[in-house]
Every structure is written in structure tokens, then in C-alpha cells.
Design a protein around this motif. Structure first.
Motif, PDB file in Angstrom:
ATOM      1  N   SER A 201      -9.337 -14.649 -36.728  1.00 43.38           N
ATOM      2  CA  SER A 201     -10.277 -15.247 -35.775  1.00 43.38           C
ATOM      3  C   SER A 201      -9.600 -16.337 -34.955  1.00 43.38           C
ATOM      4  O   SER A 201      -9.761 -16.406 -33.729  1.00 43.38           O
ATOM      5  CB  SER A 201     -11.483 -15.815 -36.526  1.00 43.38           C
ATOM      6  OG  SER A 201     -12.360 -16.463 -35.650  1.00 43.38           O
ATOM      7  N   ALA A 204      -7.054 -14.686 -32.578  1.00 42.48           N
ATOM      8  CA  ALA A 204      -7.736 -14.003 -31.471  1.00 42.48           C
ATOM      9  C   ALA A 204      -8.299 -15.007 -30.482  1.00 42.48           C
ATOM     10  O   ALA A 204      -8.204 -14.825 -29.253  1.00 42.48           O
ATOM     11  CB  ALA A 204      -8.847 -13.105 -32.018  1.00 42.48           C
ATOM     12  N   THR A 205      -8.892 -16.097 -30.991  1.00 45.52           N
ATOM     13  CA  THR A 205      -9.454 -17.128 -30.113  1.00 45.52           C
ATOM     14  C   THR A 205      -8.361 -17.815 -29.306  1.00 45.52           C
ATOM     15  O   THR A 205      -8.522 -18.065 -28.101  1.00 45.52           O
ATOM     16  CB  THR A 205     -10.234 -18.160 -30.943  1.00 45.52           C
ATOM     17  OG1 THR A 205     -11.258 -17.497 -31.685  1.00 45.52           O
ATOM     18  CG2 THR A 205     -10.863 -19.214 -30.051  1.00 45.52           C
ATOM     19  N   ASP A 244     -19.958  -8.330 -35.674  1.00 46.50           N
ATOM     20  CA  ASP A 244     -18.731  -9.118 -35.752  1.00 46.50           C
ATOM     21  C   ASP A 244     -17.570  -8.378 -35.092  1.00 46.50           C
ATOM     22  O   ASP A 244     -16.761  -8.973 -34.360  1.00 46.50           O
ATOM     23  CB  ASP A 244     -18.381  -9.411 -37.214  1.00 46.50           C
ATOM     24  CG  ASP A 244     -19.289 -10.463 -37.823  1.00 46.50           C
ATOM     25  OD1 ASP A 244     -19.944 -11.189 -37.056  1.00 46.50           O
ATOM     26  OD2 ASP A 244     -19.356 -10.560 -39.057  1.00 46.50           O
ATOM     27  N   TYR A 248     -15.214  -9.541 -31.652  1.00 47.31           N
ATOM     28  CA  TYR A 248     -13.762  -9.685 -31.513  1.00 47.31           C
ATOM     29  C   TYR A 248     -13.189  -8.719 -30.476  1.00 47.31           C
ATOM     30  O   TYR A 248     -12.222  -9.056 -29.786  1.00 47.31           O
ATOM     31  CB  TYR A 248     -13.088  -9.500 -32.865  1.00 47.31           C
ATOM     32  CG  TYR A 248     -13.323 -10.667 -33.784  1.00 47.31           C
ATOM     33  CD1 TYR A 248     -12.809 -11.918 -33.486  1.00 47.31           C
ATOM     34  CD2 TYR A 248     -14.094 -10.537 -34.938  1.00 47.31           C
ATOM     35  CE1 TYR A 248     -13.041 -13.012 -34.300  1.00 47.31           C
ATOM     36  CE2 TYR A 248     -14.330 -11.624 -35.769  1.00 47.31           C
ATOM     37  CZ  TYR A 248     -13.805 -12.855 -35.437  1.00 47.31           C
ATOM     38  OH  TYR A 248     -14.045 -13.932 -36.239  1.00 47.31           O
ATOM     39  N   TYR A 296      -8.019  -2.858 -36.715  1.00 44.29           N
ATOM     40  CA  TYR A 296      -9.138  -2.955 -35.775  1.00 44.29           C
ATOM     41  C   TYR A 296      -8.873  -2.024 -34.590  1.00 44.29           C
ATOM     42  O   TYR A 296      -8.530  -2.480 -33.498  1.00 44.29           O
ATOM     43  CB  TYR A 296      -9.315  -4.393 -35.286  1.00 44.29           C
ATOM     44  CG  TYR A 296      -9.749  -5.368 -36.350  1.00 44.29           C
ATOM     45  CD1 TYR A 296     -11.097  -5.581 -36.615  1.00 44.29           C
ATOM     46  CD2 TYR A 296      -8.811  -6.074 -37.097  1.00 44.29           C
ATOM     47  CE1 TYR A 296     -11.500  -6.483 -37.593  1.00 44.29           C
ATOM     48  CE2 TYR A 296      -9.196  -6.969 -38.086  1.00 44.29           C
ATOM     49  CZ  TYR A 296     -10.553  -7.165 -38.324  1.00 44.29           C
ATOM     50  OH  TYR A 296     -10.946  -8.046 -39.294  1.00 44.29           O
TER      51      TYR A 296
END
Length: 750
Positions: A201, A204-205, A244, A248, A296
Motif C-alpha cells: 500500500s 503503491a501510494t 480493496d 489499488y 495482482y
């Protein structure tokens, strides 16, 4: 051996699969452990020479338990299995063991722990408490009956009881050890998974922020698109895990812009054809970057296809309709919404109501109608216009301090006033270098973008309306309210030093209240607004002053109409005789509704509708909602909404409680300008309902828009109601009729 190993590996994968509910995995572990224990208990019974009937019953119970767990697992009925097994353990299996295995003198007391362990680990909420009470009651009953009638208990020799106790202790201890070991291993793996998820997370952010940093006009774009996409997914009925994942995917949808030259991204004005062709390459670049993240796979899908159009005229592959991956269709709506509500090099943010109209126009062409409709619903719910690009410090328009030289040369971003009190603390200091008198003030206004506008074009295009200006020295200017009254506050706010102020502001329907606390005498101002429909924003400004240390808090308590002294008559457009249901004035999106009317086969609701003077949009018209609640009111206890139909031809269904099929015919329709005039002039409308079981058909026709909506209710409801509502309209002379007029079917009976 190979089959057994594959089964073992499959079980291990299942119980450590973080995507599966932990209670379900614990249930499987417990079931397997108990099954092993039951099968081990069979030879133990033979060794201690227990009656063959007891050993046989244990074996039958073990086989039944095995078959039942396997069937429930395959049919995905684990929740039901939990309840059934807890009942069997508490009322059949454990009591039977008590009476056939020596009662309190054998190993039964240890076996009885199984029921308590099972209920504590597997069940949840009230059911856990109820079953624990039931188990204690069953055990107590066994003890009392065994004590009173000892002949009912099958006893063993001293050696048999001793052996049974030792066997029970070993087996139950093994079960407890297995469960605790599983829980510890699970918690450890869960913590590892959370750490990995947290790292992903944050990475990715950070990557999304790096992408947005390339474009000086799109700060926060990726995170906003991710949030909007998650909201759309939630309302589309996606699971929390799916929501969720979509978040993403949306967060990284623009990662391909890394490969686009910064001079093109930040170019002032519109792009040339060649530059746009370079921009169009970013989906493919993004897909190439993200496809290596095999955990993913949807990341690359979202990046690759988020610029496809529903009608097949998008890029890069010109996919059409459902051929476009669903996650990309969701992101497409969220991405376009944020692009329209954010500032660009060639334009300011587009007001939300105009964005809404563009989403309607693009539904079925640019956007998937399903997800466009959900986005429209989110806009309707966003009465405070929070879904937009916001500055870091919204109160000062992105600045740490607000320097105001000439009168109103700088004004903070508008702070929306609602029926919950807003408290604003700030400091004001003089601009000594100017040599002029310093004064701070607040402006009360309304505009589509929540910002102050001083130029004629901005005021016209963004429907700017100013109510007035209140100066911190006690003076005020009435610009557009019916009346302002100023008075000394009855209460003071001690502890404020010179230059420190605390403002309290609230708006309820057609009145607003502003209190100003400072080192001098505090004052309050009551404003009688020209209507109840417009918003009220408060902007900080003044002249030759510096405003700093601004802090805004929204209190949770709701202010009632009686809490603001009324200084002018109530604004009402429904002061006419009522019909079977009281008249209702709807000042904003579904702010008011009629009482619920039970939906019966053959009823017709007729009423007169007229849009309010402030109405200017297509959707400022009536609507009706089909719902259920305990008290028959919209928003009442156990409220569930089945359908919302607006008379302009839009609808909304909430959750999975019902399915709706909306059929709209505009053959005789003369356009939206005529529709808005039609609502301004007012018209008589009727909505008819037919019902057969859980299927409700509603029909109406107004200004050439024919609507037929078929609602199929999928959940049990004691009573189904319909209520009238809308947006900026007055509904009067509401009457209910029925196609039959026998006794008991009058409008008032309904």
C-alpha cells in the motif's frame, strides 16, 4: 499416499488462505481435529470394553459428522453447519456420552469441554451467548438427572473409568493444542500478510504520488480516483476484498505517464495531435510496467483499458461494452469525474451539476450505464460537494496564511454551513506596512464551486449569490438576505487574547446564525435567507490584515429550527389545502419526503408538483421511493430501499434488496429546456402501481416522458411503502385512490 498428500496440501492451502473468513478456517480445523479424535475414541472404547452399542454410536457419529462437514463445505453452507453442529454437540452427542461413558466418574466431564471450545471459537455475536447458555443448561440437566437417577448411567470398572479419563484428557488436550497452534500460526501469517499489504500500500501510494507530482495540475488525482472507484464498487455490491483490489488498481491506473515527457503533461493549453498521440501511449506503458506484479494481475488490466469507451471509440484497442474489463469500466467513470472536477491548464474545475449532466450524456456511449448511474447517485449524496480536488489547507485556499491587502482581494475557500454548528478559530493581525486601518470580515455566499467570485463572468457561470458581509468590528452589509439582526451575545468565551477569535456558524432552512467571540464584546448575527434551497458558504477575508492559525471543527449535534430566533416569516410554497397526505416542500435532494403509503395492487397517487424558484436543473423534479421500514417512514428503523425513480427518467436501486427494470419512452418529448419550463409552471401528476406478490410495477407519464419501472423485491419485507420526494420542488394536493371502491378501500383507509 499421493491422494492423501494432495488432500493434506489442499487443506493446508485452505486454512492459511487469508481471503477466506478466519471463522470458516477455524471451523474446518476444529472439525478435522474432532473427527480425528472421534475415530481415535473408537479403539479406546474397545480397549476399555465399553458396550458395543456405545462404540458403534461413536463410530456412526464420526461418520455422520465427516459426511455432513464435507457436504456443507462443498455446498458452501458453513454458516448453517456451525449452528447445526453446535446444537448436536450440546443436546445430542455430549449428553449421550455422559450417560454411556460413566457420567462424572468417567472421562465425560473432560469431553464436555469440546462444546465450550467449539462455541467459543466458531460462533459469533448473540448466537455465541445463546448457545453457551444452552450448553450450560444441557450439562446442568445431565448432572441433575445423573445424580437423581444413577441407574441411567452406564458405568465401568475403576480401571475403565480411569482409562477413559486419561484417553479423554489426551484427546481433548490434543484438540486444544492443535487449535492454539493453528491460531498462533494463523496470527503470525496474518501479521506477515498485513506487513506485506502495508508495504504494498505504501509503495503503491508513493508511486501514485510520484506520478501525480509530474503534473502540477493533478495533485492527488490518483488517490481521488481510487476512492471514487472504491465507492462505486461498494454500491455495485462488490465484496470488501474486491473493493480493496479495485482501489489499488485505480490508484496505479496512470502509472504509464512515467513514460510521457513532462513538458507535454504540463503544457499550457490544449495538446496538438502529435502530443495527444504520445499521451495515448500511457495505457500500454502502464500495462507493461505492472504486468510483472503477478500477485495482482488486475493492476495491468486497469492501467491498460481505463481509456476505452463503452461505445467502442476509446483507446488503445477500441473495445466495446462488456468486452472492456469491469474494473476498467469502473475506473473510467471515476477518472472522468475527477478530471472534470479538477483544475486543468486550460480551464477551471467544472461545477458538479454540469459534471452530472455530462455523465448523463455519456452514459451508454463513453461510460457503462450501470457505473455511470452509481456515480450519479454518489453526486446526489454529496450535498456538501466534498468529492472534488481540494487544497492542502482548504480554509485558506491552500495557503498557510491569508494576506488581504485591498478589501476582499483575497478570500478563503468557502466553508459550508449546515445544521451542525461549525466552529472556526483564527488569529488576525494588522498589516502595519500598508499604513491603513486593518479589518477582518466574513462573506456569506453561494456558488457552484464553493468559491468567492468577484468578476461578472464567474458570478454568472457559477451562479454566485452573495448574502452579506459581517465585519469583526460589529458592522455588517446586507447584500441579498431578507433581513439581518445583530445583538450582543448572552455568553462569552474567556481566554481569548487580543487578535484571537472564535466564530460559530450554523444554517437551518431559511435562517443562519453567526457568532463572533473575541477579546471585546461578542456579537451574534441572525440572517433571514431568501430561500431554503441555496447553500451557504462562509469565506474569510477583510482588508489590510493577516489571517492565520485557522482551525475548523464541525460539531455533531444538530441545530433545530427553534434554536435560531426567527426574524422573518417562513419561506413556504405549500401553504395550500392538503389532500390525503400532508403537502411537502423538498428544498434539496431528498431533504423531505411524504409519509409512507402502503403499496397495494391498483393504487394511484396523484399530486401537483412545481419546482421552486431556485430550481434550474433537469433533476429538480419529483421522485418516488419504494421501501420498507418499521414505522413506514423514509429512514425509519430497519430501513431498506428497493427503488428510487425520478420523473426525468432516472432511477436508483439500493444494494441487493431488489432488482429494477426501468423502461423510459421519450417519443413525445420536446427537450430538456421544455421539461424545466414544465416543472417551473407546475403540473398535475399521477403514479399508478400494480402489485403481484413481490413484483411491483409503477407507471407515470409527464411532459412526454413515459416511465414504467418493474421492481422485484428479493428480501422479505413485512410491509412495502412508497413515498414522494424529489429535489427543489413543492408537492401539494396529494391524493390516493384505488381501482376498487368497496368498504375498507377508501383513500383514508389506505
Amino acid at each position: 499416499m499421493g491422494a492423501a498428500r494432495r488432500l493434506y496440501e489442499r487443506i493446508i492451502r485452505y486454512i492459511f488462505d487469508a481471503s477466506i473468513n478466519i471463522k470458516e478456517r477455524t471451523f474446518i480445523v476444529f472439525s478435522i481435529t474432532v473427527l480425528v479424535a472421534l475415530f481415535v475414541a473408537v479403539p479406546c472404547g474397545l480397549a476399555m470394553h465399553e458396550p458395543f452399542s456405545a462404540t458403534l454410536s461413536t463410530l456412526i457419529g464420526a461418520l455422520f459428522f465427516t459426511a455432513y462437514v464435507i457436504i456443507c463445505f462443498k455446498l458452501k453452507r458453513i454458516e448453517r453447519a456451525k449452528i447445526v453442529i453446535s446444537l448436536i454437540l450440546s443436546f445430542v452427542f455430549l449428553p449421550a456420552m455422559f450417560f454411556t461413558n460413566g457420567g462424572v466418574e468417567g472421562g465425560t466431564p473432560i469431553w464436555l469441554l469440546l462444546g465450550t471450545i467449539y462455541i467459543a471459537l466458531i460462533l459469533e455475536g448473540r448466537l455465541k451467548i445463546v448457545m453457551l447458555v444452552c450448553e450450560v443448561s444441557a450439562i446442568s440437566a445431565c448432572w441433575i438427572i445423573g445424580y437423581t437417577f444413577p441407574e441411567l448411567i452406564t458405568g465401568y470398572s475403576r480401571w475403565g473409568n480411569y482409562f477413559d479419563s486419561i484417553a479423554a484428557l489426551i484427546i481433548v488436550s490434543g484438540i486444544i493444542y492443535t487449535i492454539i497452534s493453528f491460531q498462533n500460526s494463523l496470527f503470525r501469517k496474518e501479521e506477515e500478510r498485513k506487513n506485506v499489504q502495508r508495504l504494498f500500500s505504501q509503495t503503491a501510494t508513493a508511486l501514485a504520488n510520484a506520478i501525480d507530482a509530474k503534473d502540477k495540475y493533478t495533485h492527488g488525482h490518483s488517490s481521488r480516483v481510487a476512492e471514487y472507484s472504491r465507492k462505486i464498487a461498494e454500491l455495485a455490491g462488490k465484496s470488501p476484498e474486491e473493493c480493496d483490489e479495485i482501489y489499488y488498481v485505480a490508484l496505479l491506473h496512470d502509472v504509464g505517464k512515467i513514460g510521457v515527457p513532462e513538458k507535454i503533461i504540463n503544457k499550457e493549453g490544449r495538446l496538438s495531435r502529435e502530443e495527444f498521440e504520445l499521451i495515448k501511449q500511457h495505457p500500454a506503458v502502464g500495462a507493461q510496467i505492472l504486468k510483472s506484479i503477478t500477485e495482482y494481475p488486475c493492476l495491468s488490466v486497469g492501467a491498460h483499458y481505463h481509456h476505452e469507451r463503452y461505445d467502442g471509440r476509446g483507446y488503445p484497442e477500441r473495445l466495446k461494452g462488456s468486452d472492456i474489463p469491469e474494473v476498467a469500466r469502473i475506473i473510467s467513470v471515476a477518472d472522468s469525474y475527477d478530471a472534470m472536477t479538477s483544475k486543468r491548464s486550460y480551464r477551471d474545475p467544472i461545477p458538479q451539476d454540469k459534471v452530472r449532466e455530462q455523465l448523463i450524456e455519456g452514459s451508454g456511449t463513453q461510460f457503462d450505464p450501470k457505473f455511470a448511474n452509481i456515480m450519479l447517485h454518489l453526486i446526489d449524496l454529496d450535498t456538501g460537494y466534498l468529492m472534488k480536488e481540494r487544497k492542502d489547507i482548504q480554509e485558506l485556499s491552500g495557503k498557510n496564511e491569508l494576506f488581504v491587502e485591498e478589501h476582499r482581494s483575497e478570500v478563503s475557500e468557502g466553508i459550508l454551513l449546515t445544521s451542525c454548528m461549525t466552529r472556526i478559530s483564527l488569529k488576525v493581525s494588522a498589516d502595519k506596512a500598508s499604513g491603513h486601518a486593518s479589518r477582518a470580515s466574513v462573506i456569506l455566499f453561494d456558488s457552484l464551486d464553493g468559491l468567492f467570485h468577484n468578476d461578472a463572468k464567474g458570478r454568472r457561470e457559477l451562479v454566485y449569490y452573495e448574502y452579506g458581509e459581517i465585519l469583526f468590528d460589529g458592522q455588517y452589509v446586507n447584500a441579498g438576505v431578507r433581513k439581518i439582526e445583530s445583538r450582543i451575545c448572552s455568553e462569552t468565551l474567556p481566554g481569548l487574547a487580543a487578535g484571537e477569535y472564535c466564530l460559530e456558524a450554523v444554517r437551518v432552512k431559511d435562517h443562519a446564525l453567526v457568532r463572533m467571540y473575541g477579546a471585546d464584546s461578542p456579537r451574534e448575527y441572525i440572517l433571514a435567507l431568501p430561500d431554503s434551497s441555496r447553500y451557504v458558504y462562509l469565506g474569510l477575508t477583510g482588508e489590510h490584515c493577516r489571517i492565520s492559525d485557522v482551525k475548523v471543527d464541525k460539531l455533531s449535534a444538530v441545530t433545530g429550527e427553534d434554536d435560531i430566533p426567527r426574524i422573518a416569516p417562513k419561506i413556504s410554497y405549500i401553504d395550500v389545502p392538503a389532500g390525503d397526505v400532508p403537502n411537502v416542500q423538498v428544498d434539496g435532494y431528498r431533504t423531505e419526503s411524504t409519509k409512507g403509503i402502503p403499496v397495494r395492487d391498483g393504487i394511484t397517487i396523484s399530486f401537483h408538483s412545481r419546482s421552486l424558484p431556485t430550481a434550474r436543473l433537469v433533476w429538480h423534479c419529483p421522485s418516488y421511493v419504494i421501501f420498507t421500514s418499521d414505522d413506514g417512514t423514509v429512514g425509519g428503523g430497519n430501513y431498506r430501499e428497493f427503488s428510487l425513480v425520478r420523473l426525468d427518467g432516472e432511477n436508483w436501486e439500493s444494494g441487493n434488496a431488489a432488482e429494477n427494470e426501468l423502461l423510459v419512452d421519450r417519443h413525445e418529448f420536446n427537450g430538456w429546456d421544455a421539461w424545466k419550463r414544465y416543472n417551473k409552471d407546475g403540473y398535475d401528476c399521477s403514479v399508478s402501481f400494480s402489485r403481484e406478490g413481490d413484483t411491483i410495477i409503477s407507471q407515470t407519464k409527464n411532459a412526454g416522458i413515459s416511465i414504467r419501472n418493474i421492481t422485484t423485491i428479493k428480501t422479505k419485507a413485512a410491509e412495502v411503502y412508497v413515498a414522494l420526494s424529489g429535489d427543489q420542488c413543492a408537492l401539494t394536493n396529494i391524493r390516493i385512490s384505488h381501482k376498487t371502491t368497496g368498504p375498507g378501500n377508501s383513500a383514508r383507509d389506505l
